[in-house]
Design a protein around this motif. Structure first.
Motif, PDB file in Angstrom:
ATOM      1  N   GLU A  62      24.605  18.279 -10.916  1.00 24.52           N
ATOM      2  CA  GLU A  62      25.282  17.804 -12.125  1.00 24.52           C
ATOM      3  C   GLU A  62      26.337  16.759 -11.794  1.00 24.52           C
ATOM      4  OE1 GLU A  62      26.825  21.264 -13.943  1.00 24.52           O
ATOM      5  OE2 GLU A  62      24.883  21.958 -14.748  1.00 24.52           O
ATOM      6  N   ILE A  63      27.087  16.991 -10.704  1.00 31.10           N
ATOM      7  CA  ILE A  63      28.096  16.005 -10.292  1.00 31.10           C
ATOM      8  C   ILE A  63      27.438  14.683  -9.932  1.00 31.10           C
ATOM      9  CG2 ILE A  63      29.796  15.477  -8.495  1.00 31.10           C
ATOM     10  CD1 ILE A  63      30.519  18.459  -8.468  1.00 31.10           C
ATOM     11  N   GLU A  64      26.280  14.749  -9.236  1.00 30.13           N
ATOM     12  CA  GLU A  64      25.577  13.517  -8.864  1.00 30.13           C
ATOM     13  C   GLU A  64      25.078  12.790 -10.107  1.00 30.13           C
ATOM     14  OE1 GLU A  64      24.269  10.592  -6.420  1.00 30.13           O
ATOM     15  OE2 GLU A  64      25.485  12.347  -5.896  1.00 30.13           O
ATOM     16  N   GLN A  65      24.577  13.564 -11.096  1.00 32.99           N
ATOM     17  CA  GLN A  65      24.147  12.934 -12.349  1.00 32.99           C
ATOM     18  C   GLN A  65      25.317  12.283 -13.064  1.00 32.99           C
ATOM     19  OE1 GLN A  65      22.210  16.003 -14.583  1.00 32.99           O
ATOM     20  NE2 GLN A  65      20.418  16.106 -13.253  1.00 32.99           N
ATOM     21  N   TRP A  66      26.481  12.971 -13.073  1.00 29.55           N
ATOM     22  CA  TRP A  66      27.678  12.356 -13.686  1.00 29.55           C
ATOM     23  C   TRP A  66      28.067  11.074 -12.959  1.00 29.55           C
ATOM     24  CZ3 TRP A  66      30.810  17.577 -13.985  1.00 29.55           C
ATOM     25  CH2 TRP A  66      30.269  18.357 -15.017  1.00 29.55           C
ATOM     26  N   LYS A  67      27.988  11.108 -11.608  1.00 30.46           N
ATOM     27  CA  LYS A  67      28.329   9.900 -10.844  1.00 30.46           C
ATOM     28  C   LYS A  67      27.398   8.749 -11.211  1.00 30.46           C
ATOM     29  CE  LYS A  67      30.377  12.119  -6.757  1.00 30.46           C
ATOM     30  NZ  LYS A  67      30.225  12.331  -5.282  1.00 30.46           N
ATOM     31  N   GLN A  68      26.085   9.045 -11.266  1.00 29.14           N
ATOM     32  CA  GLN A  68      25.130   7.989 -11.621  1.00 29.14           C
ATOM     33  C   GLN A  68      25.387   7.471 -13.031  1.00 29.14           C
ATOM     34  OE1 GLN A  68      21.231   9.626 -11.030  1.00 29.14           O
ATOM     35  NE2 GLN A  68      21.435   9.759  -8.794  1.00 29.14           N
ATOM     36  N   LEU A  71      28.264   7.499 -14.681  1.00 36.50           N
ATOM     37  CA  LEU A  71      29.500   6.718 -14.679  1.00 36.50           C
ATOM     38  C   LEU A  71      29.280   5.353 -14.022  1.00 36.50           C
ATOM     39  CD1 LEU A  71      32.134   9.467 -13.798  1.00 36.50           C
ATOM     40  CD2 LEU A  71      31.770   8.365 -16.005  1.00 36.50           C
ATOM     41  N   THR A  72      28.462   5.341 -12.938  1.00 36.18           N
ATOM     42  CA  THR A  72      28.164   4.060 -12.274  1.00 36.18           C
ATOM     43  C   THR A  72      27.432   3.124 -13.219  1.00 36.18           C
ATOM     44  OG1 THR A  72      28.059   5.196 -10.144  1.00 36.18           O
ATOM     45  CG2 THR A  72      27.040   3.006 -10.303  1.00 36.18           C
ATOM     46  N   PHE A  73      26.422   3.665 -13.932  1.00 38.28           N
ATOM     47  CA  PHE A  73      25.674   2.850 -14.884  1.00 38.28           C
ATOM     48  C   PHE A  73      26.584   2.340 -16.002  1.00 38.28           C
ATOM     49  CE2 PHE A  73      23.308   2.651 -18.901  1.00 38.28           C
ATOM     50  CZ  PHE A  73      22.408   1.643 -18.589  1.00 38.28           C
ATOM     51  N   GLN A  74      27.429   3.221 -16.521  1.00 37.95           N
ATOM     52  CA  GLN A  74      28.354   2.802 -17.579  1.00 37.95           C
ATOM     53  C   GLN A  74      29.323   1.743 -17.080  1.00 37.95           C
ATOM     54  OE1 GLN A  74      30.245   6.292 -19.103  1.00 37.95           O
ATOM     55  NE2 GLN A  74      28.341   7.231 -19.819  1.00 37.95           N
TER      56      GLN A  74
END
Length: 586
Positions: A96-102, A104-107
């Motif tokens: 979940e943290i990795e998905q949030w990072k991805q 946030l990176t995309f945003q």
């Protein structure tokens, strides 16, 4: 302190020696274990009947004495299960943290791209504003040129008026000349003063003709500048139209994204409603679990009451001579047995009785400790949070299973102990009688309590079976609650993540709406600047066209005027020559 130990038995001269516990690991807290350094061993109690190499859990007091011991299989299984669950949860959280990072990176990349687009549009608008300022300066320059042309046109009109006066004077002189020619005799002619006057008038008329090249050159320059500026205005207007179309497309895209935002909020609220329904289901399951646990507690109380009844019956055997358990001793055989053998048999029975009694006493003490541990776990569960409650419930179930198993074992051991006590008592009575000592004979009409004890045992077994069935239901309910809690936790995290994404998306839409509004305002300002510039350019074009038409007419008038002057000059010269020839002939 709780230790994980390995059972070791050292070989002796006759057989295996007394077992020992080799300490392997020590429990630091509920989820932490550390290895024991060195070879530390503890002497096992007498009731430790484990095989060599077996793993056991050992509770050790501060004085390094073994207080409790039991097989480690179930405890190790629970520890591994807890570790597996924690590992799965940790892995899920990492994903979940990795998905949030991805996300946030995309945003962040999307925001950077939009910032670059806005900066590029800002630069284009600034360039357009600068070009409009240049157009305004050129418009002022054209306006100055138009004023200069107007002044030149006024000067031309003034000169035309002077030219009209000269023509009027010339026409008057011509009429006088014609009159003089008509009245004069052939011998008469023009005197020199008249000729000079006519020449002076013709020279003035010639000088009054304005050269058109002085007007055509600034008009051509102004026309070229106006054409260039008109091209710039057309380019700017085309760029403005392109930006307006781009603004309309972006507004349409923004409207579509607003519809998507509304749909995403609707989906989120629907998921929230499903989560609330799951929470209600969890409450129902927890209430069911509470009722089941209360039923187990009632059954446990019933089992305790039955155990107390069972114990009182056994106590009745020890305190009353009117009741007996059963006749398990062949008195005739004991009477016929040699006294020495009977004495040895009674001694062996006493030793065996002492060993069994000590073992049952230790088991009773361990059962008391298990009951205290269960009460402590229940007290700790009341103060624990949701996450800790899952672990504590597993620990409570384990302790209750251990207590139940130990209690069931003690039922038979207590009865076995009482039977042994009765057998020993009967052997001792026969021995004392044969030794000539006074012996209190058992009553003839004694009551046999064995059927009653069997009935109590049967009821206890039924209670135990009902308790086990209910505990199985409790375990199933707890597993269902754990699954529902995990699902609720996952949905809560998903809802929180989705809410954050939707709020971020909504904030981006608001910012884009503000950016588009600002861009629309700038386009409106640019259009307000372009329209007056275009109107001014059109007015200048009309003025220059009128000037070109006037210059062309003036050029035609000048050509006609010069031709007339030349003809008049030739007529005067012919008249002078004719008069001169006529005077010479006379």
């Amino acid at each position: 302190m709780l230790y994980l130990a390995e059972v070791q038995k050292k070989a002796g001269f006759i057989g295996s020696g007394k077992p020992e516990f080799k300490l392997l690991a020590c429990q630091r807290n509920e989820y932490s274990w550390s290895a024991v350094t060195g070879d530390e061993t503890l002497v096992a109690p007498d009731d430790a009947s484990y095989n060599a190499g077996a793993l056991v859990m050992v509770e050790v007091s501060g004085s390094r004495q073994v207080q409790r011991h039991y097989e480690a299989g179930r405890t190790l299984t629970n520890i591994l299960q807890n570790f597996s669950n924690l590992s799965k949860k940790s892995k899920t959280q990492e994903e979940e943290i990795e998905q949030w990072k991805q996300s946030l990176t995309f945003q962040s990349q999307e925001l950077n791209r939009r910032e670059m687009e806005i900066e590029a549009r800002q630069e284009q608008l600034e360039q357009a504003e600068a070009d409009l300022e240049k157009v305004e300066a050129q418009r002022q320059e054209i306006e100055t040129l138009r004023q200069s042309l107007a002044q030149q046109q006024e000067e031309l009109e003034r000169q035309n008026k002077n030219l009209e006066g000269a023509w009027a004077q010339l026409n008057g002189e011509m009429r006088r000349l014609e009159e003089m020619r008509a009245e004069a005799t052939p011998a008469a002619g023009l005197d020199q003063a008249q000729v000079d006057q006519i020449q002076a008038v013709l020279n003035r008329l010639t000088e009054a003709v304005m050269p058109m090249e002085t007007l055509r050159e600034p008009i051509a320059h102004a026309t070229d500048g106006l054409t260039y500026h008109q091209g710039l205005l057309s380019d700017y207007r085309q760029a403005l139209e392109n930006q307006r179309q781009s603004l309309e497309r972006q507004q349409q895209d923004l409207d579509q994204q607003r519809i998507d935002l509304v749909q995403r909020w609707a989906d989120w609220h629907q998921s929230e409603a499903a989560l609330i329904a799951q929470r209600e289901d969890l409450k129902l399951r927890q209430n069911t679990l509470k009722q089941q646990q209360e039923s187990i507690q009632r059954l446990s109380d019933t089992l305790q009451t039955q155990g107390n009844l069972h114990q009182k019956l056994y106590d009745l055997l020890n305190t009353s001579d009117k009741v007996r358990l059963s006749k398990k001793v062949d008195v005739d055989t004991l009477e016929a047995m040699p006294l020495g053998d009977l004495t040895s048999l009674v001694s062996e029975l006493e030793k065996d009785m002492e060993k069994v009694s000590r073992f049952v006493s230790d088991q009773e003490e361990e059962l008391t400790l298990e009951r205290q541990a269960i009460e402590e776990i229940k007290a700790k569960m009341e103060q624990a949070n949701e996450f800790e409650r899952i672990q504590i419930e597993t620990e409570l179930a384990e302790e209750q299973d251990r207590y139940q198993m130990l209690n069931e074992t003690l039922v038979g051991q207590r009865r076995n102990l009482l039977e042994r006590e009765e057998v020993l008592s009967q052997h001792q009575a026969v021995l004392r009688r044969r030794q000539g000592l006074s012996v209190e004979e058992a009553p003839v009409n004694s009551v046999d309590l064995e059927p009653l004890l069997n009935l109590v045992d049967e009821q206890r077994q039924q209670t135990v079976a009902a308790t086990q069935a209910l505990e199985a239901e409790v375990k199933q309910t707890q597993e269902g609650i754990s699954q529902v809690k995990e699902a609720i936790a996952a949905q809560e995290q998903d809802l929180a993540s989705r809410r954050t994404e939707i709020e971020t998306f909504e904030a981006e839409l608001r910012q884009r709406q503000l950016d588009l509004a600002a861009l629309g305002g700038k386009l409106a300002v640019c259009e307000e600047l372009l329209n007056p510039a275009q109107d001014s350019s059109n007015g200048l074009r009309q003025s220059l066209d009128a000037l070109n038409t006037g210059v062309t007419k003036i050029q035609e008038f000048n050509d006609y005027q010069l031709q007339a002057i030349a003809e008049l000059r030739q007529t005067v010269m012919n008249a002078i020559n004719a008069a001169t020839h006529q005077m010479a002939a006379s």
